[in-house]
Design a protein around this motif. Structure first.
Motif, PDB file in Angstrom:
ATOM      1  N   GLU A 233       0.522  -0.946   0.355  1.00 44.63           N
ATOM      2  CA  GLU A 233      -0.199   0.087   0.001  1.00 44.63           C
ATOM      3  C   GLU A 233       0.710   0.899  -0.426  1.00 44.63           C
ATOM      4  N   ARG A 234       0.355   2.127  -0.911  1.00 42.94           N
ATOM      5  CA  ARG A 234       1.451   4.010  -0.672  1.00 42.94           C
ATOM      6  C   ARG A 234      -0.059   4.314  -0.625  1.00 42.94           C
TER       7      ARG A 234
ATOM      8  N   GLU B 124       4.499   5.190   2.245  1.00 42.02           N
ATOM      9  CA  GLU B 124       4.263   3.420   1.989  1.00 42.02           C
ATOM     10  C   GLU B 124       4.407   2.662   2.918  1.00 42.02           C
TER      11      GLU B 124
ATOM     12  N   ASN C 294      -0.845  -4.724   3.688  1.00 43.85           N
ATOM     13  CA  ASN C 294      -2.147  -4.578   3.880  1.00 43.85           C
ATOM     14  C   ASN C 294      -2.525  -3.773   4.501  1.00 43.85           C
TER      15      ASN C 294
ATOM     16  N   SER D 216      -1.594   0.299   5.180  1.00 45.41           N
ATOM     17  CA  SER D 216      -0.445   2.287   4.950  1.00 45.41           C
ATOM     18  C   SER D 216      -0.602   3.457   6.338  1.00 45.41           C
TER      19      SER D 216
ATOM     20  N   HIS E 162      -4.919   6.401  -1.873  1.00 44.55           N
ATOM     21  CA  HIS E 162      -4.025   4.920  -1.893  1.00 44.55           C
ATOM     22  C   HIS E 162      -4.164   3.528  -1.815  1.00 44.55           C
ATOM     23  N   ASN E 163      -3.902   2.856  -2.216  1.00 44.53           N
ATOM     24  CA  ASN E 163      -4.274   1.803  -3.162  1.00 44.53           C
ATOM     25  C   ASN E 163      -4.379   0.719  -1.682  1.00 44.53           C
ATOM     26  N   HIS E 164      -5.076  -1.004  -1.980  1.00 45.74           N
ATOM     27  CA  HIS E 164      -5.458  -2.120  -2.439  1.00 45.74           C
ATOM     28  C   HIS E 164      -4.300  -3.042  -2.545  1.00 45.74           C
TER      29      HIS E 164
ATOM     30  N   ASP F 175      -9.091   3.278   7.642  1.00 49.14           N
ATOM     31  CA  ASP F 175      -9.603   3.903   6.694  1.00 49.14           C
ATOM     32  C   ASP F 175      -9.709   5.284   6.628  1.00 49.14           C
TER      33      ASP F 175
ATOM     34  N   ILE G 254      -9.911   5.502  -2.832  1.00 53.05           N
ATOM     35  CA  ILE G 254      -8.488   3.662  -3.155  1.00 53.05           C
ATOM     36  C   ILE G 254      -8.703   2.584  -4.417  1.00 53.05           C
TER      37      ILE G 254
ATOM     38  N   GLY H 231      -7.954  -0.183  -6.060  1.00 52.96           N
ATOM     39  CA  GLY H 231      -7.689  -1.673  -6.562  1.00 52.96           C
ATOM     40  C   GLY H 231      -8.126  -2.069  -7.731  1.00 52.96           C
TER      41      GLY H 231
END
Length: 116
Positions: A16-17, A37, A41, A43, A66-68, A79, A102, A104
């Motif tokens: 995750e970033r 970073e 799973n 951040s 941010h990403n998952h 989150d 988010i 994904g």
């Protein structure tokens, strides 16, 4: 639009970033940058660092992204908690937290889902 603007920045990340997209009063992008970073799973973002850069770039607001890596775009409780925390602080300073996206398999917008 924001998702399309940042989607490529998150392609093929195994952790995750967190990115912040800083904007002016007309939502014109001033700067985008990764600020933290985490792990596969989790951040964390530092509210102080975001606020410092908001003032440095003379931004009137920002988008959190941010990403998952799992592909599941749904926000975790953490989150939601972190987003509400920074929003409360920013509201007191007249800084606009415009959304938290988010990324994904697609994306989740906290603004669109009334989580902001």
């Amino acid at each position: 639009d924001l998702y399309e603007f940042v989607r490529m920045d998150f392609d093929s990340l195994g952790v995750e970033r967190v990115m912040v997209v800083f904007v002016d009063s007309k939502n014109k992008v001033l700067k985008k940058e990764f600020i933290s970073e985490g792990s596969i799973n989790f951040s964390f973002f530092d509210s102080r660092e975001i606020l410092k850069k908001t003032f440095l770039f003379d931004a009137s607001g920002f988008f959190l992204v941010h990403n998952h890596p799992s592909g599941d775009c749904n926000p975790s409780n953490e989150d939601l908690r972190q987003t509400q925390k920074i929003k409360r602080v920013c509201d007191d300073l007249n800084i606009r937290v415009l959304d938290h996206i988010i990324v994904g398999n697609g994306y989740y917008s906290m603004f669109d889902n009334d989580d902001l």
